[in-house]
Design an enzyme around this catalytic site. Structure first.
Site, PDB file in Angstrom:
ATOM      1  N   TYR A  39       0.837  -1.189   0.000  1.00 48.00           N
ATOM      2  CA  TYR A  39       0.000   0.000   0.000  1.00 48.00           C
ATOM      3  C   TYR A  39       0.876   1.244   0.000  1.00 48.00           C
ATOM      4  O   TYR A  39       2.087   1.167   0.224  1.00 48.00           O
ATOM      5  CB  TYR A  39      -0.946   0.014   1.202  1.00 48.00           C
ATOM      6  CG  TYR A  39      -0.278   0.307   2.528  1.00 48.00           C
ATOM      7  CD1 TYR A  39      -0.407   1.563   3.126  1.00 48.00           C
ATOM      8  CD2 TYR A  39       0.477  -0.657   3.194  1.00 48.00           C
ATOM      9  CE1 TYR A  39       0.197   1.849   4.342  1.00 48.00           C
ATOM     10  CE2 TYR A  39       1.080  -0.383   4.407  1.00 48.00           C
ATOM     11  CZ  TYR A  39       0.933   0.864   4.980  1.00 48.00           C
ATOM     12  OH  TYR A  39       1.548   1.143   6.179  1.00 48.00           O
ATOM     13  N   ARG A  58       8.511   4.759  -4.023  1.00 51.12           N
ATOM     14  CA  ARG A  58       8.380   3.721  -2.998  1.00 51.12           C
ATOM     15  C   ARG A  58       7.316   2.695  -3.379  1.00 51.12           C
ATOM     16  O   ARG A  58       7.471   1.498  -3.117  1.00 51.12           O
ATOM     17  CB  ARG A  58       8.052   4.348  -1.641  1.00 51.12           C
ATOM     18  CG  ARG A  58       8.084   3.342  -0.492  1.00 51.12           C
ATOM     19  CD  ARG A  58       7.957   3.999   0.858  1.00 51.12           C
ATOM     20  NE  ARG A  58       6.692   4.715   0.990  1.00 51.12           N
ATOM     21  CZ  ARG A  58       6.346   5.385   2.086  1.00 51.12           C
ATOM     22  NH1 ARG A  58       7.168   5.456   3.120  1.00 51.12           N
ATOM     23  NH2 ARG A  58       5.174   6.005   2.159  1.00 51.12           N
ATOM     24  N   ARG A 107      -6.901 -20.603  -2.542  1.00 52.60           N
ATOM     25  CA  ARG A 107      -6.005 -20.412  -1.405  1.00 52.60           C
ATOM     26  C   ARG A 107      -4.848 -21.410  -1.469  1.00 52.60           C
ATOM     27  O   ARG A 107      -4.996 -22.585  -1.158  1.00 52.60           O
ATOM     28  CB  ARG A 107      -6.750 -20.553  -0.070  1.00 52.60           C
ATOM     29  CG  ARG A 107      -5.881 -20.133   1.121  1.00 52.60           C
ATOM     30  CD  ARG A 107      -6.502 -20.471   2.469  1.00 52.60           C
ATOM     31  NE  ARG A 107      -5.648 -19.984   3.556  1.00 52.60           N
ATOM     32  CZ  ARG A 107      -4.535 -20.582   3.975  1.00 52.60           C
ATOM     33  NH1 ARG A 107      -4.143 -21.715   3.401  1.00 52.60           N
ATOM     34  NH2 ARG A 107      -3.807 -20.066   4.960  1.00 52.60           N
ATOM     35  N   HIS A 109      -0.251 -21.068  -1.189  1.00 52.04           N
ATOM     36  CA  HIS A 109       0.800 -20.098  -0.892  1.00 52.04           C
ATOM     37  C   HIS A 109       1.589 -19.600  -2.110  1.00 52.04           C
ATOM     38  O   HIS A 109       1.910 -18.420  -2.187  1.00 52.04           O
ATOM     39  CB  HIS A 109       1.763 -20.673   0.157  1.00 52.04           C
ATOM     40  CG  HIS A 109       1.185 -20.707   1.542  1.00 52.04           C
ATOM     41  ND1 HIS A 109       0.182 -21.598   1.905  1.00 52.04           N
ATOM     42  CD2 HIS A 109       1.445 -19.960   2.639  1.00 52.04           C
ATOM     43  CE1 HIS A 109      -0.141 -21.399   3.167  1.00 52.04           C
ATOM     44  NE2 HIS A 109       0.612 -20.411   3.646  1.00 52.04           N
ATOM     45  N   LYS A 153       6.473  -1.759   2.089  1.00 50.96           N
ATOM     46  CA  LYS A 153       5.252  -1.176   2.654  1.00 50.96           C
ATOM     47  C   LYS A 153       4.108  -2.161   2.428  1.00 50.96           C
ATOM     48  O   LYS A 153       3.213  -1.960   1.594  1.00 50.96           O
ATOM     49  CB  LYS A 153       4.955   0.193   2.035  1.00 50.96           C
ATOM     50  CG  LYS A 153       4.037   1.057   2.880  1.00 50.96           C
ATOM     51  CD  LYS A 153       4.037   2.493   2.407  1.00 50.96           C
ATOM     52  CE  LYS A 153       3.072   3.373   3.191  1.00 50.96           C
ATOM     53  NZ  LYS A 153       3.466   3.531   4.603  1.00 50.96           N
ATOM     54  N   GLU A 185      12.200   1.679  14.615  1.00 51.98           N
ATOM     55  CA  GLU A 185      11.232   2.738  14.343  1.00 51.98           C
ATOM     56  C   GLU A 185      10.083   2.677  15.329  1.00 51.98           C
ATOM     57  O   GLU A 185      10.043   1.810  16.212  1.00 51.98           O
ATOM     58  CB  GLU A 185      10.719   2.648  12.903  1.00 51.98           C
ATOM     59  CG  GLU A 185      10.100   1.329  12.524  1.00 51.98           C
ATOM     60  CD  GLU A 185       9.778   1.229  11.032  1.00 51.98           C
ATOM     61  OE1 GLU A 185       9.675   2.273  10.368  1.00 51.98           O
ATOM     62  OE2 GLU A 185       9.621   0.111  10.534  1.00 51.98           O
TER      63      GLU A 185
END
Length: 287
Positions: A39, A58, A107, A109, A153, A185
């Site tokens: 995101y 980014r 579903r 992996h 991210k 962070e």
């Protein structure tokens, strides 16, 4: 319907503009099942995106890091962002949220073959930080137990959620995390340390998400003649800091005035923070 959200606002979902209240995805979307997606959040002041080039860079970096090929070019992402700000920004201070997942598939992996990525974008009102600029934040130390690719991210934010909840339960604003005794962070913000007038930040590596404000604060510090260094920072250096600050899209730049129950420096916003805060506001004003 989602309470406290404008369900009549228009969002973008897979090529269509629909009411937020009507937007739907499959329960088999890999973002829902695996957190398999990334995101980006772009602040816009009076409808104008701030540091968009860095946000686009980014976004593309995160997509590449997880091997998600959308077929979109940089110009396509830029067009989407500007179009959504024109539709929903309307000259206001807003946050644009953009999420891309690997799409809907059985579903399993491994990366699915032929799945169409899910692209979602929405714009929400944003109120800039106010009195907390002076009253500051309170933080506590926390061991960083997140995965080792914090530079991506990713929508897989359980570690960040647990960190912020630890702050809530401790009655403070945020946590400052450490991995192997070194600063990483906050729950969702970069951390800055000031010692003897020098601005310090953790090294840009896989242990932190390099916020767009990381590069911006470095630029602002150099323009204001504030020495800057990116290096490993120990827990003791944080505990003995003259100033501490957090930066993020929503926090912009804010002082931490209490950490682990003790005042940071004088317990009041320091000179480096004030210089950077002023420079940050000037950067926004020039949009």
């Amino acid at each position: 319907m989602i309470p406290d959200v404008d369900n009549d606002s228009i969002v973008y979902l897979n090529g269509e503009h629909v009411r937020l209240g009507d937007a739907q995805i499959s329960v088999l979307d890999r973002g829902f099942i695996f957190g398999d997606g990334i995101y980006e959040v772009v602040p816009a002041y009076l409808g104008k995106p701030f540091r968009m080039e860095a946000h686009l860079a980014r976004l593309l970096r995160s997509l590449g890091a997880i091997g998600l090929d959308t077929g979109w070019r940089r110009a396509d992402w830029e067009h989407l962002i500007l179009d959504m700000l024109a539709r929903e920004g309307r000259g206001r201070d807003v946050m644009l949220y953009l999420q891309v997942t690997r799409g809907v598939a059985k579903r399993d992996h491994p990366f699915p073959q032929g799945a169409r990525p899910t692209v979602f974008c929405m714009v929400t009102p944003f109120t800039r930080v106010g009195e907390v600029r002076e009253t500051g934040l309170r933080t506590i130390s926390l061991e960083d137990l997140r995965w080792h690719r914090c530079d991506i991210k990713s929508v897989s934010l359980l570690g960040n959620v647990l960190a912020r909840q630890a702050a809530v339960e401790a009655g403070v604003d945020d946590v400052i995390q450490f991995r192997d005794g070194l600063l990483s962070e906050a729950s969702a913000a970069n951390v800055w340390v000031v010692r003897q007038g020098e601005l310090l930040a953790p090294v840009r590596d896989h242990n932190i998400l390099e916020g767009v404000r990381y590069g911006l604060l470095e630029e602002l510090a150099r323009a204001r003649g504030i020495p800057f260094e990116s290096r490993a920072i120990s827990r003791d250096e944080v505990a003995g800091a003259d100033e501490l600050m957090l930066t993020s899209a929503t926090k912009e730049v804010l002082p931490v005035l209490w950490h682990d129950g003790r005042p940071v420096g004088t317990g009041r916003p320091g000179p480096v923070y004030r210089a950077l805060r002023e420079a940050y506001d000037e950067a926004i004003a020039t949009l």
